[in-house]
Write a protein that holds these residues in place. Structure first.
Motif, short mmCIF file in Angstrom:
data_model
loop_
_atom_site.label_atom_id
_atom_site.label_comp_id
_atom_site.label_asym_id
_atom_site.label_seq_id
_atom_site.Cartn_x
_atom_site.Cartn_y
_atom_site.Cartn_z
N GLY A 13 0.82 -1.20 0.00
CA GLY A 13 0.00 0.00 0.00
C GLY A 13 0.85 1.25 0.00
N ALA A 14 1.92 1.21 0.79
CA ALA A 14 2.80 2.39 0.89
C ALA A 14 3.49 2.66 -0.45
N THR A 15 3.87 1.57 -1.15
CA THR A 15 4.52 1.74 -2.45
C THR A 15 3.55 2.39 -3.43
N THR A 16 2.34 1.89 -3.45
CA THR A 16 1.35 2.44 -4.36
C THR A 16 1.08 3.90 -4.04
N ARG A 17 1.06 4.19 -2.73
CA ARG A 17 0.81 5.57 -2.32
C ARG A 17 1.93 6.48 -2.81
N ALA A 18 3.16 6.00 -2.66
CA ALA A 18 4.31 6.81 -3.12
C ALA A 18 4.23 7.00 -4.64
N ASP A 19 3.85 5.94 -5.35
CA ASP A 19 3.71 6.03 -6.80
C ASP A 19 2.65 7.05 -7.18
N LEU A 20 1.52 6.98 -6.48
CA LEU A 20 0.42 7.89 -6.78
C LEU A 20 0.83 9.34 -6.49
N ALA A 21 1.50 9.54 -5.37
CA ALA A 21 1.95 10.89 -5.01
C ALA A 21 2.87 11.44 -6.10
N VAL A 75 -1.70 12.50 -0.29
CA VAL A 75 -1.43 11.09 -0.60
C VAL A 75 -0.09 10.68 -0.01
N GLU A 76 0.89 11.55 -0.15
CA GLU A 76 2.24 11.25 0.35
C GLU A 76 2.21 11.02 1.86
N GLY A 77 1.40 11.81 2.54
CA GLY A 77 1.22 11.60 3.98
C GLY A 77 2.39 12.02 4.85
N ALA A 78 3.26 12.90 4.31
CA ALA A 78 4.41 13.34 5.10
C ALA A 78 4.18 14.75 5.66
N GLY A 79 2.95 15.22 5.56
CA GLY A 79 2.64 16.52 6.12
C GLY A 79 3.02 17.71 5.25
N ARG A 80 3.33 17.46 3.96
CA ARG A 80 3.69 18.59 3.09
C ARG A 80 2.44 19.12 2.40
N ASN A 81 2.31 20.43 2.36
CA ASN A 81 1.16 21.03 1.66
C ASN A 81 1.61 21.56 0.30
N GLU A 82 0.67 22.20 -0.40
CA GLU A 82 0.97 22.70 -1.75
C GLU A 82 2.15 23.67 -1.76
N ASP A 83 2.22 24.53 -0.74
CA ASP A 83 3.32 25.50 -0.68
C ASP A 83 4.67 24.82 -0.45
N ASP A 84 4.68 23.83 0.43
CA ASP A 84 5.93 23.09 0.66
C ASP A 84 6.43 22.49 -0.65
N LEU A 85 5.49 21.92 -1.39
CA LEU A 85 5.88 21.26 -2.63
C LEU A 85 6.31 22.27 -3.70
N ASP A 189 5.59 6.62 -21.92
CA ASP A 189 4.90 5.92 -20.83
C ASP A 189 5.84 5.38 -19.77
N SER A 190 7.13 5.34 -20.09
CA SER A 190 8.04 4.51 -19.29
C SER A 190 8.15 4.93 -17.81
N TRP A 191 7.80 6.17 -17.52
CA TRP A 191 7.95 6.64 -16.13
C TRP A 191 6.70 6.36 -15.28
N ILE A 192 5.61 5.96 -15.92
CA ILE A 192 4.36 5.78 -15.17
C ILE A 192 4.34 4.38 -14.53
N PRO A 193 4.19 4.31 -13.21
CA PRO A 193 4.20 3.00 -12.54
C PRO A 193 3.13 2.07 -13.11
N ALA A 194 3.52 0.84 -13.40
CA ALA A 194 2.60 -0.14 -14.00
C ALA A 194 1.36 -0.35 -13.13
N THR A 195 1.55 -0.30 -11.80
CA THR A 195 0.41 -0.53 -10.90
C THR A 195 -0.69 0.52 -11.13
N LEU A 196 -0.27 1.75 -11.38
CA LEU A 196 -1.26 2.82 -11.59
C LEU A 196 -1.97 2.68 -12.93
N LEU A 197 -1.27 2.14 -13.92
CA LEU A 197 -1.89 1.91 -15.22
C LEU A 197 -2.87 0.76 -15.13
N GLU A 198 -2.44 -0.31 -14.46
CA GLU A 198 -3.29 -1.50 -14.35
C GLU A 198 -4.57 -1.21 -13.58
#
Lengths: 265, 173
Positions: A13-21, A75-85, A189-198
């Motif tokens: 789940g954490a991997t997918t979350r990181a991918d999605l973020a 999604v990342e869940g590390a407490g960063r908001n839009e401004d931090d990013l 397409d090569s950078w998009i995680p396969a899990t997110l495509l599937e």
């Protein structure tokens, strides 16, 4: 997780979350950096209406960037908001297409860039409107309506400049040649995680190409211009590799937030 | 829940809606957020009132002001716990502007939007430019668009060829 551990469901789940973020961040970065470049035109455009138009388009892009980067932070869940990013990431952490960071050049270059970016975003957001990720689909459905106006604006100007005077025609053709090498990266397409495509969260960008090409080449033809045949440049924006222009852009965009942390209006 | 408590809650919800619905858009101060179609829902649950709003455009800077205004108005009306939510889906459309809202816009000098068709944003051709916007000053249909983009995200610039006045047109979205 140390090497050798079997991945627990939580870790997956954490991997997918990181991918999605990461995926959402890349879309947000396209919009943010494009907005920053367009905003440079305010008070410098060829006419007052164009200051207003490019300012409006920049504002739409900034709005989309805020939604996307806020969501990426959640999604990342590390407490960063839009401004931090936006303000506290360094160049290598930005995942935008190199095309959006290119310097504005003359007005024709900006229009050529806008034509490519808005045509790409329109196809992408349309498809993402039915993403299985509810938030991404909501943001995309909203953005689709806005980007349709952006593409129309770029189209009107491409026709006007291409089918205008000899000089404007030449400038527009040169502008297309300037931005064309950055086109390949959009459909990689090569950078998009396969899990997110599937799982139907992400869209394979290679599938956007036929509709994109059909639209853009039709406009170019109507504008009496020619689609350039130029080699593409090495890409890498989605992996944090940027052109020389990016550092200068970030320095300007980030300096206030970094010099005065926590500053508010 | 007892019938009485239920009635009380319904009354409180109606009152909260009424308070929220009266707020005007900070950039177009003649139209209420209810008539503009951006106030989506108001719910009262015990001490808590939850109001849901939706942005017109992703980048609309008025949304933050509206959120603050709503919070203040509901507190002033005696609600102690106020939650303001933002809903993106379904995406706002100018079709949600009420008849009263359209009239208020026109009186203010902003031509109300044409009724948006779903195909306007999903088809592949250029965005349709409506041909029959009538001038909010003199009513003439002899008008033309001068710019797709105007003083705020939601408006375009037009001018009247008869009375020669420029005017804002609320873009169909």
């Amino acid at each position: 997780m140390t090497s050798g551990d079997a991945p627990s469901p939580h870790a997956v789940g954490a991997t997918t979350r990181a991918d999605l973020a990461r995926y959402v961040t890349s879309l947000g970065d396209d919009a943010l950096i494009h907005a920053q470049r367009l905003a440079e035109w305010i008070a410098s455009a060829p006419e007052l209406e164009e200051d207003v138009a490019l300012g409006n388009i920049a504002l739409d892009q900034l709005g989309q960037a805020r939604l996307l980067l806020s969501y990426a932070g959640d999604v990342e869940g590390a407490g960063r908001n839009e401004d931090d990013l936006a303000f506290f990431r360094d160049e290598r952490k930005f995942l935008n297409l190199q095309l959006v960071e290119l310097t504005n050049g003359d007005f024709a270059v900006t229009i050529a860039k806008l034509l490519l970016v808005s045509s790409y975003q329109l196809e992408l957001y349309r498809r993402l409107s039915s993403s299985t990720d509810e938030m991404l689909s909501a943001i995309a459905a909203k953005a689709t309506k806005e980007v349709a106006y952006h593409r129309d604006h770029a189209t009107q100007w491409t026709l006007r400049l291409g089918d205008g005077t000899e000089f404007s025609h030449q400038q527009m053709q040169t502008a297309l040649e300037r931005v064309w090498p950055y086109l390949e990266e959009m459909f990689d397409d090569s950078w998009i995680p396969a899990t997110l495509l599937e799982s139907g969260v992400a869209v394979p960008v290679s599938e956007l190409r036929p509709a994109f090409t059909q639209y853009v080449t039709t406009v170019i033809r109507q504008a009496t211009l020619t689609s350039p045949e130029v080699p593409s440049i090495p890409t890498g924006g989605r992996r944090g590799i940027h052109t020389e222009a990016m550092g200068f852009l970030l320095a300007e965009m980030q300096h206030l937030a970094r010099s005065h942390p926590g500053a508010t209006w | 829940m007892t019938t009485m408590a239920h009635d009380h809650q319904q009354t409180a919800t109606r009152r909260a809606w009424h308070v929220a619905a009266q707020l005007v858009d900070p950039e177009i101060p003649v139209i209420s957020i209810a008539d503009l179609g951006i106030l989506r829902d108001v719910q009262v649950d015990g001490e808590r009132v939850t109001a849901t709003i939706t942005p017109t455009y992703s980048g609309c800077p008025a949304l933050d002001a509206i959120r603050a205004d709503l919070d203040q108005a509901l507190r002033a009306a005696g609600f102690t716990e106020v939650v303001i939510k933002t809903a993106l889906s379904p995406a706002w459309t100018t079709d949600w502007i009420t008849a009263a809202g359209r009239e208020a816009l026109e009186t203010f000098g902003i031509a109300p939007p044409a009724v948006a068709t779903p195909s306007a944003t999903t088809r592949s051709g250029p965005v349709t430019v409506q041909l029959s916007v009538h001038c909010p000053q003199c009513g003439s249909l002899n008008t033309e668009e001068t710019s797709h983009f105007g003083s705020t995200s939601c408006k375009a610039l037009w001018r009247c060829r008869d009375c020669h006045e420029p005017f804002d047109y609320f873009k169909a979205l």
